[in-house]
Design a protein around this motif. Structure first.
Motif, PDB file in Angstrom:
ATOM      1  N   PRO A  67     -32.898 -23.216  40.271  1.00 46.15           N
ATOM      2  CA  PRO A  67     -32.172 -24.350  40.256  1.00 46.15           C
ATOM      3  C   PRO A  67     -33.072 -25.496  39.462  1.00 46.15           C
ATOM      4  O   PRO A  67     -32.527 -26.430  38.913  1.00 46.15           O
ATOM      5  CB  PRO A  67     -32.265 -24.971  41.580  1.00 46.15           C
ATOM      6  CG  PRO A  67     -33.320 -24.226  42.374  1.00 46.15           C
ATOM      7  CD  PRO A  67     -33.191 -22.884  41.698  1.00 46.15           C
ATOM      8  N   SER A  68     -34.188 -25.033  38.962  1.00 46.37           N
ATOM      9  CA  SER A  68     -34.994 -25.975  38.100  1.00 46.37           C
ATOM     10  C   SER A  68     -34.788 -25.758  36.696  1.00 46.37           C
ATOM     11  O   SER A  68     -34.711 -26.786  35.784  1.00 46.37           O
ATOM     12  CB  SER A  68     -36.408 -25.591  38.304  1.00 46.37           C
ATOM     13  OG  SER A  68     -36.894 -26.164  39.775  1.00 46.37           O
ATOM     14  N   CYS A  69     -34.798 -24.538  36.160  1.00 48.24           N
ATOM     15  CA  CYS A  69     -34.436 -24.513  34.602  1.00 48.24           C
ATOM     16  C   CYS A  69     -33.249 -23.691  34.243  1.00 48.24           C
ATOM     17  O   CYS A  69     -32.955 -23.476  32.924  1.00 48.24           O
ATOM     18  CB  CYS A  69     -35.767 -23.337  34.091  1.00 48.24           C
ATOM     19  SG  CYS A  69     -35.952 -21.884  34.678  1.00 48.24           S
ATOM     20  N   ALA A  70     -32.401 -23.497  35.384  1.00 49.99           N
ATOM     21  CA  ALA A  70     -31.086 -22.799  34.931  1.00 49.99           C
ATOM     22  C   ALA A  70     -31.001 -21.289  34.420  1.00 49.99           C
ATOM     23  O   ALA A  70     -30.077 -20.661  33.842  1.00 49.99           O
ATOM     24  CB  ALA A  70     -30.223 -23.502  34.275  1.00 49.99           C
ATOM     25  N   SER A  71     -32.291 -20.500  34.620  1.00 51.33           N
ATOM     26  CA  SER A  71     -32.164 -19.145  34.330  1.00 51.33           C
ATOM     27  C   SER A  71     -31.596 -18.393  34.908  1.00 51.33           C
ATOM     28  O   SER A  71     -31.569 -18.777  36.669  1.00 51.33           O
ATOM     29  CB  SER A  71     -33.599 -18.715  34.341  1.00 51.33           C
ATOM     30  OG  SER A  71     -34.575 -19.464  33.259  1.00 51.33           O
ATOM     31  N   GLU A  72     -30.681 -17.388  34.684  1.00 50.72           N
ATOM     32  CA  GLU A  72     -29.795 -16.851  35.615  1.00 50.72           C
ATOM     33  C   GLU A  72     -30.299 -15.132  35.395  1.00 50.72           C
ATOM     34  O   GLU A  72     -30.710 -14.669  34.473  1.00 50.72           O
ATOM     35  CB  GLU A  72     -28.450 -16.729  35.149  1.00 50.72           C
ATOM     36  CG  GLU A  72     -27.758 -18.273  35.363  1.00 50.72           C
ATOM     37  CD  GLU A  72     -26.149 -18.122  35.139  1.00 50.72           C
ATOM     38  OE1 GLU A  72     -25.692 -17.099  34.670  1.00 50.72           O
ATOM     39  OE2 GLU A  72     -25.723 -19.128  35.123  1.00 50.72           O
ATOM     40  N   TYR A  73     -29.865 -14.445  36.572  1.00 52.97           N
ATOM     41  CA  TYR A  73     -30.257 -13.055  36.639  1.00 52.97           C
ATOM     42  C   TYR A  73     -28.953 -12.393  37.349  1.00 52.97           C
ATOM     43  O   TYR A  73     -28.902 -12.385  38.326  1.00 52.97           O
ATOM     44  CB  TYR A  73     -31.299 -12.985  37.745  1.00 52.97           C
ATOM     45  CG  TYR A  73     -32.759 -13.589  37.133  1.00 52.97           C
ATOM     46  CD1 TYR A  73     -33.622 -12.976  36.228  1.00 52.97           C
ATOM     47  CD2 TYR A  73     -32.916 -14.836  37.401  1.00 52.97           C
ATOM     48  CE1 TYR A  73     -34.684 -13.659  35.680  1.00 52.97           C
ATOM     49  CE2 TYR A  73     -34.043 -15.519  36.958  1.00 52.97           C
ATOM     50  CZ  TYR A  73     -35.161 -14.817  36.164  1.00 52.97           C
ATOM     51  OH  TYR A  73     -35.935 -15.515  35.763  1.00 52.97           O
ATOM     52  N   GLY A  74     -28.080 -12.051  36.278  1.00 51.80           N
ATOM     53  CA  GLY A  74     -26.935 -11.498  36.748  1.00 51.80           C
ATOM     54  C   GLY A  74     -26.743  -9.982  37.106  1.00 51.80           C
ATOM     55  O   GLY A  74     -25.593  -9.645  37.348  1.00 51.80           O
ATOM     56  N   ALA A  75     -27.932  -9.394  36.945  1.00 54.85           N
ATOM     57  CA  ALA A  75     -27.930  -8.044  37.337  1.00 54.85           C
ATOM     58  C   ALA A  75     -28.686  -7.570  38.510  1.00 54.85           C
ATOM     59  O   ALA A  75     -28.918  -6.392  38.569  1.00 54.85           O
ATOM     60  CB  ALA A  75     -28.263  -7.291  36.000  1.00 54.85           C
ATOM     61  N   VAL A  76     -29.043  -8.463  39.327  1.00 57.21           N
ATOM     62  CA  VAL A  76     -30.000  -8.214  40.381  1.00 57.21           C
ATOM     63  C   VAL A  76     -29.275  -7.226  41.426  1.00 57.21           C
ATOM     64  O   VAL A  76     -30.168  -6.354  41.928  1.00 57.21           O
ATOM     65  CB  VAL A  76     -30.299  -9.534  41.181  1.00 57.21           C
ATOM     66  CG1 VAL A  76     -31.355 -10.392  40.401  1.00 57.21           C
ATOM     67  CG2 VAL A  76     -29.385 -10.317  41.710  1.00 57.21           C
ATOM     68  N   PHE A  77     -27.878  -7.051  41.709  1.00 55.74           N
ATOM     69  CA  PHE A  77     -27.175  -6.287  42.566  1.00 55.74           C
ATOM     70  C   PHE A  77     -27.377  -4.867  42.004  1.00 55.74           C
ATOM     71  O   PHE A  77     -27.229  -3.973  42.780  1.00 55.74           O
ATOM     72  CB  PHE A  77     -26.035  -6.556  42.955  1.00 55.74           C
ATOM     73  CG  PHE A  77     -25.663  -7.641  44.012  1.00 55.74           C
ATOM     74  CD1 PHE A  77     -25.744  -7.386  45.307  1.00 55.74           C
ATOM     75  CD2 PHE A  77     -25.796  -8.880  43.667  1.00 55.74           C
ATOM     76  CE1 PHE A  77     -25.664  -7.780  46.327  1.00 55.74           C
ATOM     77  CE2 PHE A  77     -25.629  -9.959  44.871  1.00 55.74           C
ATOM     78  CZ  PHE A  77     -25.645  -9.291  46.481  1.00 55.74           C
ATOM     79  N   TRP A  78     -27.679  -4.685  40.744  1.00 52.79           N
ATOM     80  CA  TRP A  78     -27.728  -3.327  40.119  1.00 52.79           C
ATOM     81  C   TRP A  78     -29.423  -2.976  39.907  1.00 52.79           C
ATOM     82  O   TRP A  78     -29.695  -2.073  39.424  1.00 52.79           O
ATOM     83  CB  TRP A  78     -27.069  -3.248  38.841  1.00 52.79           C
ATOM     84  CG  TRP A  78     -25.573  -3.433  39.193  1.00 52.79           C
ATOM     85  CD1 TRP A  78     -24.771  -2.289  39.300  1.00 52.79           C
ATOM     86  CD2 TRP A  78     -24.776  -4.489  39.221  1.00 52.79           C
ATOM     87  NE1 TRP A  78     -23.370  -2.872  39.642  1.00 52.79           N
ATOM     88  CE2 TRP A  78     -23.591  -4.197  39.409  1.00 52.79           C
ATOM     89  CE3 TRP A  78     -25.120  -5.992  39.130  1.00 52.79           C
ATOM     90  CZ2 TRP A  78     -22.571  -5.041  39.826  1.00 52.79           C
ATOM     91  CZ3 TRP A  78     -24.157  -6.905  39.176  1.00 52.79           C
ATOM     92  CH2 TRP A  78     -22.768  -6.388  39.523  1.00 52.79           C
ATOM     93  N   GLY A  79     -30.224  -3.864  40.602  1.00 55.73           N
ATOM     94  CA  GLY A  79     -31.446  -3.567  40.545  1.00 55.73           C
ATOM     95  C   GLY A  79     -32.284  -4.089  39.357  1.00 55.73           C
ATOM     96  O   GLY A  79     -33.640  -3.699  39.406  1.00 55.73           O
TER      97      GLY A  79
END
Length: 170
Positions: free
Chosen positions: A124-136
Motif C-alpha cells: 500500500p505504500s509504494c504500489a509494488s505488486e506480486y502477481g505470482a505469489v499463488f504460484w510460489g
C-alpha cells in the motif's frame, strides 16, 4: 559447432546469472516457526469472510503478535500464507522489500496486502505488486520493487499429515 558453442555460452550465462530468490531478498532471514489450524486461522486472526486457508485459493496474513503463542516467530513484517489452486502451500514475509531497502517507512514496516482480485499481493505504500505469489514466486510483477528486482522473502509452508495443521519454517 558454432551453434553448439553459442547454445553452451547462453546456458552458462543464464545459469550464472540466476539468483537464489530465498537468500537474495533484502528482507533479513529469520528462524521462522509458525503453525496454525487451516480451518480456523482466518476466522480467528482476521475475522473475515474471505476464502479460508483450508481451501484452494485461500490465504491468511499473520502479523498481530498478541494473537500468537510465545514460540511463534513470524519474520519482519509477519507472514502471508496461501494455498494455491493446485493445493500447494506457500509463505512469504509481509514486509515490502522496496520500502525496507529504501528506508521509506522509517522504523515502521510496510506490509503487503492482497488486492480485491484475491491473487495479487500489493504494497500500500509504494504500489509494488506480486502477481505470482499463488504460484510460489516471490518476484515482483509491477511497481518500484519490479524495477529494482527486489523480491519477497520466501519461507517453507506445508500441511502436516493430520490434514488441518499448516506449518511455516525457514
Amino acid at each position: 559447432m558454432i551453434k553448439t558453442l553459442k547454445t553452451l555460452l547462453c546456458a552458462v550465462v543464464l545459469l550464472t546469472s540466476c539468483k537464489d530468490d530465498v537468500t537474495d531478498s533484502v528482507i533479513p532471514e529469520y528462524n521462522i516457526h509458525y503453525s496454525c489450524n487451516a480451518t480456523l486461522v482466518n476466522a480467528y486472526l482476521q475475522q473475515t469472510e474471505q476464502v479460508g486457508l483450508d481451501c484452494q485459493g485461500g490465504y491468511v496474513r499473520v502479523y498481530n503478535k498478541k494473537n500468537l503463542s510465545a514460540s511463534d516467530v513470524i519474520g519482519l513484517g509477519g507472514l502471508l500464507i496461501l494455498q494455491n489452486y493446485e493445493g500447494a502451500f506457500h509463505a512469504f514475509d509481509l514486509a515490502c522489500p522496496y520500502c525496507f531497502a529504501e528506508g521509506k517507512t522509517g522504523t515502521k514496516v510496510s506490509r503487503i496486502s492482497m488486492k480485491d482480485d484475491g491473487i495479487t499481493a500489493v504494497c500500500p505504500s509504494c504500489a509494488s505488486e506480486y502477481g505470482a505469489v499463488f504460484w510460489g514466486s516471490p518476484a515482483p510483477t509491477a511497481g518500484p520493487a519490479n524495477e529494482e528486482k527486489l523480491i519477497l522473502r520466501r519461507y517453507r509452508a506445508q500441511r502436516l499429515m493430520d490434514g488441518v495443521t499448516v506449518t511455516v519454517t525457514r
